[in-house]
Design a protein around this motif. Structure first.
Motif, mmCIF file in Angstrom:
data_model
loop_
_atom_site.group_PDB
_atom_site.id
_atom_site.type_symbol
_atom_site.label_atom_id
_atom_site.label_comp_id
_atom_site.label_asym_id
_atom_site.label_seq_id
_atom_site.Cartn_x
_atom_site.Cartn_y
_atom_site.Cartn_z
ATOM 1 N N THR A 11 -53.705 41.115 39.793
ATOM 2 C CA THR A 11 -53.004 41.087 38.480
ATOM 3 C C THR A 11 -52.330 42.232 37.802
ATOM 4 O OG1 THR A 11 -52.351 39.427 36.874
ATOM 5 C CG2 THR A 11 -54.436 40.801 36.284
ATOM 6 N N ARG A 12 -51.260 42.091 37.178
ATOM 7 C CA ARG A 12 -51.124 43.989 36.753
ATOM 8 C C ARG A 12 -49.915 43.533 35.457
ATOM 9 N NH1 ARG A 12 -46.526 40.733 35.485
ATOM 10 N NH2 ARG A 12 -45.240 39.563 37.065
ATOM 11 N N ILE A 13 -49.330 44.944 34.945
ATOM 12 C CA ILE A 13 -48.555 44.507 33.737
ATOM 13 C C ILE A 13 -47.555 44.871 33.925
ATOM 14 C CG2 ILE A 13 -50.803 43.651 31.313
ATOM 15 C CD1 ILE A 13 -48.667 46.189 30.274
ATOM 16 N N ALA A 14 -46.137 44.527 33.822
ATOM 17 C CA ALA A 14 -45.071 45.007 34.247
ATOM 18 C C ALA A 14 -43.711 45.554 32.684
ATOM 19 C CB ALA A 14 -44.245 43.990 35.045
ATOM 20 N N PRO A 15 -44.541 46.869 31.857
ATOM 21 C CA PRO A 15 -43.629 46.844 30.749
ATOM 22 C C PRO A 15 -42.480 47.284 30.989
ATOM 23 C CG PRO A 15 -45.256 48.684 30.970
ATOM 24 C CD PRO A 15 -45.684 47.019 31.894
ATOM 25 N N SER A 16 -41.583 47.440 30.230
ATOM 26 C CA SER A 16 -39.828 48.545 30.812
ATOM 27 C C SER A 16 -40.579 49.920 29.632
ATOM 28 C CB SER A 16 -39.400 48.090 29.279
ATOM 29 O OG SER A 16 -38.312 46.490 30.883
ATOM 30 N N PRO A 17 -40.223 50.643 30.344
ATOM 31 C CA PRO A 17 -41.386 52.032 29.633
ATOM 32 C C PRO A 17 -39.991 52.584 28.467
ATOM 33 C CG PRO A 17 -39.423 52.995 31.361
ATOM 34 C CD PRO A 17 -39.113 50.784 31.444
ATOM 35 N N ILE A 47 -44.067 50.196 36.216
ATOM 36 C CA ILE A 47 -42.807 50.207 34.707
ATOM 37 C C ILE A 47 -41.248 49.843 35.552
ATOM 38 C CG2 ILE A 47 -41.675 52.422 33.935
ATOM 39 C CD1 ILE A 47 -44.696 51.419 32.890
ATOM 40 N N GLU A 48 -40.718 49.163 35.032
ATOM 41 C CA GLU A 48 -39.411 48.386 35.200
ATOM 42 C C GLU A 48 -39.045 48.886 34.282
ATOM 43 O OE1 GLU A 48 -41.615 44.034 36.851
ATOM 44 O OE2 GLU A 48 -40.156 43.846 35.061
ATOM 45 N N ASP A 49 -38.477 50.312 35.373
ATOM 46 C CA ASP A 49 -37.493 50.588 34.613
ATOM 47 C C ASP A 49 -36.151 50.672 35.292
ATOM 48 O OD1 ASP A 49 -38.201 51.589 36.906
ATOM 49 O OD2 ASP A 49 -38.153 53.617 36.408
ATOM 50 N N THR A 208 -31.974 42.748 40.440
ATOM 51 C CA THR A 208 -32.293 41.799 38.871
ATOM 52 C C THR A 208 -34.329 41.422 38.927
ATOM 53 O OG1 THR A 208 -32.547 39.893 40.002
ATOM 54 C CG2 THR A 208 -30.851 40.156 38.474
ATOM 55 N N TYR A 209 -34.722 40.719 37.749
ATOM 56 C CA TYR A 209 -35.942 41.189 37.746
ATOM 57 C C TYR A 209 -36.495 39.935 38.372
ATOM 58 C CZ TYR A 209 -40.202 38.903 36.443
ATOM 59 O OH TYR A 209 -42.116 38.374 35.926
ATOM 60 N N HIS A 210 -35.857 39.188 38.685
ATOM 61 C CA HIS A 210 -36.224 37.814 39.774
ATOM 62 C C HIS A 210 -36.919 38.131 41.110
ATOM 63 C CE1 HIS A 210 -34.822 35.384 36.438
ATOM 64 N NE2 HIS A 210 -33.739 35.668 36.367
ATOM 65 N N HIS A 224 -52.448 37.244 40.671
ATOM 66 C CA HIS A 224 -51.703 36.342 39.410
ATOM 67 C C HIS A 224 -50.972 36.791 38.348
ATOM 68 C CE1 HIS A 224 -55.953 34.852 41.046
ATOM 69 N NE2 HIS A 224 -55.510 33.821 39.540
ATOM 70 N N VAL A 225 -49.536 36.391 38.065
ATOM 71 C CA VAL A 225 -49.128 37.390 37.713
ATOM 72 C C VAL A 225 -49.271 36.391 36.141
ATOM 73 C CG1 VAL A 225 -46.295 37.266 37.493
ATOM 74 C CG2 VAL A 225 -46.921 37.179 39.506
ATOM 75 N N MET A 226 -49.411 37.089 34.994
ATOM 76 C CA MET A 226 -49.513 36.771 33.790
ATOM 77 C C MET A 226 -48.676 37.531 33.265
ATOM 78 S SD MET A 226 -53.784 37.298 32.762
ATOM 79 C CE MET A 226 -53.097 36.653 30.802
ATOM 80 N N ARG A 227 -47.405 36.625 32.315
ATOM 81 C CA ARG A 227 -46.280 36.637 31.441
ATOM 82 C C ARG A 227 -46.056 36.391 30.562
ATOM 83 N NH1 ARG A 227 -42.072 35.199 37.120
ATOM 84 N NH2 ARG A 227 -42.100 33.237 36.870
ATOM 85 N N ALA A 228 -45.184 36.822 30.374
ATOM 86 C CA ALA A 228 -44.433 35.932 28.677
ATOM 87 C C ALA A 228 -44.392 34.717 29.089
ATOM 88 C CB ALA A 228 -43.899 36.688 27.496
ATOM 89 N N GLU A 229 -44.159 33.376 27.605
ATOM 90 C CA GLU A 229 -43.590 31.773 28.333
ATOM 91 C C GLU A 229 -42.361 32.395 28.328
ATOM 92 O OE1 GLU A 229 -44.216 30.499 24.310
ATOM 93 O OE2 GLU A 229 -44.007 27.941 24.896
ATOM 94 N N GLU A 230 -41.959 33.017 27.853
ATOM 95 C CA GLU A 230 -40.633 33.263 28.188
ATOM 96 C C GLU A 230 -39.752 33.105 30.021
ATOM 97 O OE1 GLU A 230 -38.517 36.657 26.238
ATOM 98 O OE2 GLU A 230 -39.546 37.878 27.597
ATOM 99 N N TRP A 231 -40.142 33.356 30.556
ATOM 100 C CA TRP A 231 -40.033 33.123 32.027
ATOM 101 C C TRP A 231 -40.903 31.985 32.739
ATOM 102 C CZ3 TRP A 231 -36.907 37.417 33.398
ATOM 103 C CH2 TRP A 231 -37.060 38.258 33.034
ATOM 104 N N LEU A 232 -41.317 31.175 32.061
ATOM 105 C CA LEU A 232 -42.110 30.179 32.333
ATOM 106 C C LEU A 232 -40.218 29.276 32.776
ATOM 107 C CD1 LEU A 232 -43.833 27.749 33.313
ATOM 108 C CD2 LEU A 232 -43.657 26.227 30.984
HETATM 109 N N1 GLU Z 1 -40.407 43.712 32.045
HETATM 110 C C1 GLU Z 1 -41.153 42.352 32.312
HETATM 111 C C2 GLU Z 1 -41.517 41.746 30.865
HETATM 112 O O1 GLU Z 1 -41.790 42.626 29.990
HETATM 113 C C3 GLU Z 1 -42.361 41.672 33.065
HETATM 114 C C4 GLU Z 1 -42.294 40.005 33.282
HETATM 115 C C5 GLU Z 1 -43.627 40.254 34.275
HETATM 116 O O2 GLU Z 1 -44.777 40.787 33.683
HETATM 117 O O3 GLU Z 1 -43.417 40.042 35.733
HETATM 118 O O4 GLU Z 1 -40.890 40.758 30.798
#
Ligand code: GLU
Length: 529
Positions: A11-17, A47-49, A208-210, A224-232
């Motif tokens: 799994t991962r986290i994918a923040p913007s910098p 890093i989602e830059d 795009t993100y998708h 496993h993609v763990m991410r915020a509910e807003e992506w559901l």
């Molecule tokens: N950069 C996306 C966000 O911050 C990542 C979401 C994901 O983990 O796939 O919402």
């Protein structure tokens, strides 16, 4: 090139910098690192830059340093010295991955599952207006997408003419269809399927993100993609995208949105309005790392708090997290509750450990106070320990930042500031009497007495000046004031204000000389009032 990994949990986290680490992202990182550890898995940082506007120069370094402080162990990513990459599934920064996105995009175009769309902003607005006029859902889809079924010749001609275009997904479902998706926390959910021809590549070729998420998580072999509910709500689109590539869909866990209560209503914790959405806030506010960790884990795993209370001394890593115990929606974030978790946490630390953490905190956020604590270390340490953990003060501190107000009456430098502000404190008796009281106190002060003898002595001293020894005497009348009024004069003299830690303990920590000096200074001050 990026072979399947042997691990079952990646799994991962994918923040913007942006330098901003959302408290929800921190929570995900905590859980992910823990799950990866327990399942012998991998946890990486991507890093989602791709959105230039949101970058800051130290954005990545800041995020990394916060995660590190919370003990989040990252296995792969641009985490080496000077941002060098560790891991064989990179690059781990999206701006370095253009070629991958483009290869994947070509593949979809070849299969007629994605197409260049030359609609201008104006044309899109016109389509939306025409849809609105007849009550249709606005957007580019089905027959509303003029480029969806355009001939190859026309498309090539426009590309050769240099016209700008985006790449759109050819959505396989029509409006009104439903789909079943699976979420690790919520189980199977039936929802509206995606029917929009979503943009995959923007005009500048950036995904795009998708689309980026599909390419990256596939090539990086995320399980496993763990991410915020807003992506559901986007999950049906993501299922479609994986299927368009004949790839198995990933496992998804959408963690509940953090909410707060405002004026009796629940609302989303907002990045703009709520300072506590930003992890940086907690450090400055003086919450100890472990308290924040305990609190967050308590919100997101219904079994954690109980376990923690029973196992105060076991490390965080001993707890086994489970998706099944995670909230499905609206997780309440409450600073009062965090205070109480923090208070309990601090009450379990030894004096030495607490003092060390307070030193760290002042070192980072209150350098002047820090220097004073170092200069008068023994006094500061002793002060912190006063009545700590005893019945009279069982839970002395709530945050590390409490040290600031708490030590002010003890440390010489900080006391000066209190002194200069105490001129405005109204004394309960005329200043002449206050001066007499203080001078007498200097003369008879004896700090060798035990606490009980000292308080009896104080009452007799008070009586000497016709203050009531206690409530009954005061009621009987004929006194210049209550015993508390007497004590207040001494308190203002010694502690610089009307509130202070236990006066006896405080004077003992300061020592007789310093105490007498403070009393004398106060008498002088009174003369000049
Ligand atoms: N950069 C996306 C966000 O911050 C990542 C979401 C994901 O983990 O796939 O919402």
């Amino acid at each position: 090139m990026f072979p399947p990994r042997p691990q079952d949990f990646v799994t991962r986290i994918a923040p913007s910098p942006t330098g901003f680490l959302h408290v929800g992202a921190l929570y995900m990182a905590l859980i992910s690192t823990q799950l990866a550890y327990q399942k012998n898995g991998i946890f990486f940082l991507r890093i989602e830059d791709t959105d230039d506007k949101r970058e800051t120069e130290t954005g990545v370094a800041d995020i990394l340093s916060w995660l590190t402080r919370f003990g989040v162990k990252i296995d792969e990513g641009a985490i080496g010295e000077n941002g060098t990459e560790i891991g064989n599934y990179g690059p781990y920064t999206q701006s370095k991955r253009a070629r991958f996105y483009h290869v994947f995009a070509k593949r979809l175009v070849e299969k007629w599952l994605a197409y260049p769309c030359f609609l201008t902003e104006g044309e899109i607005a016109e389509i939306r207006d025409s849809q609105a006029a007849i009550g249709k859902i606005p957007g580019i889809y089905g027959n509303y997408s003029p480029w969806r079924n355009e001939s190859c010749e026309n498309v090539v001609a426009r590309i050769e003419a240099g016209d700008p275009y985006v790449l759109r997904f050819h959505a396989p479902s029509a409006i009104g269809s439903r789909v079943k998706v699976y979420d690790e926390i919520r189980g199977t959910i039936e929802m509206d399927d995606n029917f929009l021809d979503t943009v995959l590549l923007k005009k500048n070729g950036i995904p795009t993100y998708h689309f980026a998420h599909l390419v990256d998580d596939r090539l990086m072999r995320t399980t496993h993609v763990m991410r915020a509910e807003e992506w559901l709500p986007s999950l049906p689109l993501h299922y479609q995208l994986f299927r368009a590539f004949d790839l198995p869909v990933l496992k998804y866990a959408h963690t509940a949105q953090l909410m707060k209560i405002e004026n009796g209503n629940k609302r989303k914790l907002s990045k703009r309005k709520d300072p506590e959405a930003n992890v940086a806030f907690f450090f400055e506010a003086g919450y100890p790392v472990l308290a924040i960790k305990n609190y967050l884990c308590g919100i997101f795993d219904s079994g954690f708090e109980d376990w923690k209370m029973k196992n105060m001394d076991l490390p965080f890593s001993d707890y086994v997290f489970d998706f099944a115990r995670m909230p499905k929606s609206g997780a309440l974030f409450d600073l009062k509750k965090l205070d109480s978790v923090s208070n309990i946490h601090l009450s379990h630390l030894s004096n030495e450990e607490l003092f060390a953490q307070m030193l760290d905190w002042t070192g980072e956020f209150r350098p002047e106070l820090h220097a004073m604590m170092i200069a008068e270390r023994e006094l500061a340490f002793r002060a912190i320990g006063i009545q700590r953990g005893t019945e009279r003060d069982p839970k002395k501190f709530t945050r590390l930042s409490d040290v600031e107000a708490y030590l002010a009456p003890f440390l010489r430098g900080a006391f000066e500031a209190l002194k200069s502000a105490r001129g405005s404190i109204a004394l309960p008796v005329p200043k002449e009497l206050a001066i007499e009281v203080v001078n007498d106190y200097i003369e008879h002060l004896d700090l060798e007495m035990n606490a009980n003898d000292w308080i009896s002595w104080m009452r007799e001293e008070a009586a000497k000046f016709k203050f009531a020894r206690d409530g009954a005497e005061f009621k009987a009348g004929g006194c210049v004031g209550k015993f508390g009024d007497y004590a207040m004069i001494i308190r203002v003299a010694v502690a610089g204000g009307t509130n202070s830690p236990d006066l006896y303990e405080m004077m003992r920590a300061l020592g007789a000389d310093e105490t007498r000096k403070r009393l004398g200074d106060f008498a002088d001050e009174m003369h000049n009032r």
